[in-house]
Write a protein that holds these residues in place. Structure first.
Motif, short mmCIF file in Angstrom:
data_model
loop_
_atom_site.label_atom_id
_atom_site.label_comp_id
_atom_site.label_asym_id
_atom_site.label_seq_id
_atom_site.Cartn_x
_atom_site.Cartn_y
_atom_site.Cartn_z
N ARG A 124 0.85 -1.20 0.00
CA ARG A 124 0.00 0.00 0.00
C ARG A 124 0.88 1.25 0.00
N ARG A 125 1.93 1.23 0.81
CA ARG A 125 2.79 2.42 0.94
C ARG A 125 3.56 2.72 -0.33
N VAL A 126 3.85 1.69 -1.15
CA VAL A 126 4.65 1.94 -2.36
C VAL A 126 3.79 2.02 -3.61
N GLY A 127 2.48 2.21 -3.43
CA GLY A 127 1.62 2.51 -4.58
C GLY A 127 0.99 1.32 -5.27
N VAL A 128 1.03 0.15 -4.64
CA VAL A 128 0.31 -1.00 -5.20
C VAL A 128 -1.15 -0.86 -4.80
N SER A 129 -2.06 -0.94 -5.78
CA SER A 129 -3.48 -0.82 -5.42
C SER A 129 -4.23 -2.14 -5.63
N LYS A 130 -3.51 -3.17 -6.09
CA LYS A 130 -4.11 -4.49 -6.24
C LYS A 130 -3.01 -5.54 -6.04
N ILE A 131 -3.27 -6.50 -5.18
CA ILE A 131 -2.33 -7.63 -5.05
C ILE A 131 -3.03 -8.87 -5.59
N ASP A 132 -2.34 -9.59 -6.45
CA ASP A 132 -2.82 -10.86 -6.99
C ASP A 132 -1.97 -12.00 -6.47
N LEU A 133 -2.57 -13.14 -6.27
CA LEU A 133 -1.78 -14.34 -5.97
C LEU A 133 -2.46 -15.56 -6.57
N LYS A 134 -1.68 -16.61 -6.72
CA LYS A 134 -2.20 -17.89 -7.19
C LYS A 134 -1.90 -18.92 -6.13
N VAL A 135 -2.86 -19.78 -5.87
CA VAL A 135 -2.64 -20.82 -4.86
C VAL A 135 -3.30 -22.10 -5.37
N ARG A 136 -2.65 -23.23 -5.13
CA ARG A 136 -3.23 -24.50 -5.56
C ARG A 136 -4.60 -24.68 -4.90
N VAL A 137 -5.58 -25.11 -5.70
CA VAL A 137 -6.97 -25.18 -5.17
C VAL A 137 -7.09 -26.08 -3.95
N ASP A 138 -6.17 -27.02 -3.79
CA ASP A 138 -6.27 -27.93 -2.64
C ASP A 138 -5.37 -27.50 -1.47
N ASN A 139 -4.77 -26.31 -1.55
CA ASN A 139 -3.93 -25.80 -0.46
C ASN A 139 -4.82 -25.01 0.51
N LEU A 140 -5.66 -25.77 1.24
CA LEU A 140 -6.74 -25.15 2.00
C LEU A 140 -6.23 -24.27 3.15
N ASN A 141 -5.10 -24.64 3.76
CA ASN A 141 -4.56 -23.81 4.85
C ASN A 141 -4.18 -22.43 4.33
N ALA A 142 -3.49 -22.43 3.19
CA ALA A 142 -3.06 -21.15 2.61
C ALA A 142 -4.29 -20.33 2.20
N ILE A 143 -5.29 -20.98 1.59
CA ILE A 143 -6.49 -20.25 1.15
C ILE A 143 -7.18 -19.62 2.36
N ALA A 144 -7.27 -20.38 3.46
CA ALA A 144 -7.91 -19.84 4.68
C ALA A 144 -7.13 -18.64 5.20
N LEU A 145 -5.81 -18.73 5.14
CA LEU A 145 -4.97 -17.60 5.58
C LEU A 145 -5.24 -16.37 4.71
N TYR A 146 -5.22 -16.55 3.39
CA TYR A 146 -5.40 -15.41 2.49
C TYR A 146 -6.79 -14.79 2.67
#
Ligand SMILES: CC(C)(COP(=O)(O)OP(=O)(O)OC[C@H]1O[C@@H](n2cnc3c(N)ncnc32)[C@H](O)[C@@H]1OP(=O)(O)O)[C@@H](O)C(=O)NCCC(=O)NCCS
Length: 177
Positions: A124-146
């Motif tokens: 946010r501080r350096v001017g990013v107004s959108k963050i994208d990420l890709k995560v394996r559909v079965d990586n449920l722990n990471a998805i819950a975190l995001y």
């Protein structure tokens, strides 16, 4: 930038910018985590980046005001890395592509959450107004975190990874800042 926070087990996590002097330890760290899960885009021995390449990459990050890489250390050892990479063209440079890993020995201690929050704040501080990420559909722990830090589901790409003979789909997630 340097922040310190207590982990769930009472030890202290220090989050700071990657520096050229960290390059060898960063390569060792990535080579280690690449063998710890099948959730990254490379497996054991597939990172393929030399210490020299990594030094050049980190030197190119300059002051961390465009692309940046954050390291988390415990007792001076790298236990997590998170990065934002942006394209240079004017119409798309507001987008930061997010990558994160935590060493397996340190999972479940709140490190992933702190690294996500630190990355979002810095982005946010350096001017990013959108963050994208890709995560394996079965990586449920990471998805819950995001999800818990505000990322939303934006779609699925099929055959995003091929591990051995098996294809995996990726979930695209994004957060508007
Ligand atoms: C995904 C990853 C980054 C999570 O890091 P972490 O430090 O273990 O996460 P945290 O301890 O901060 O946990 C944050 C949240 O993640 C989820 N989570 C993490 N571990 C979990 C587990 N074992 N079971 C269920 N949920 C879990 C929970 O929502 C948790 O929130 P809570 O603490 O309120 O329950 C880490 O597991 C990792 O590096 N995995 C391998 C590489 C990878 O998958 N990278 C992401 C590729 S897109």
């Amino acid at each position: 930038m340097k922040t310190e926070m207590k982990m769930k087990d009472g030890r202290v996590l220090t989050i700071r910018n990657a520096e050229v002097a960290d390059a060898a330890a960063m390569v060792d760290y990535v080579n280690m985590v690449s063998g710890e899960s099948d959730n990254l885009s490379f497996g054991q021995g597939e990172f393929g980046i030399s210490v020299e390449d990594e030094m050049k990459y980190v030197a190119g990050l300059n002051d961390g005001n465009f692309n940046f890489m954050l390291l988390g250390t415990v007792d001076g050892k790298i236990v997590t890395m998170a990065s934002i990479s942006r394209p240079h063209r004017p119409r798309v440079k507001h987008i930061g592509d997010f990558g994160i890993s935590v060493a397996k020995e340190y999972w479940g201690l709140g490190i992933g959450r702190q690294m996500c929050l630190a990355t979002i704040n810095r982005a946010r501080r350096v001017g990013v107004s959108k963050i994208d990420l890709k995560v394996r559909v079965d990586n449920l722990n990471a998805i819950a975190l995001y999800e818990s830090v505000g990322f939303r589901h934006e779609g699925i790409t099929t055959r995003a990874l091929k591990i051995g003979d098996q294809y995996f789909s990726n979930l695209m997630m994004g957060i508007e800042l």
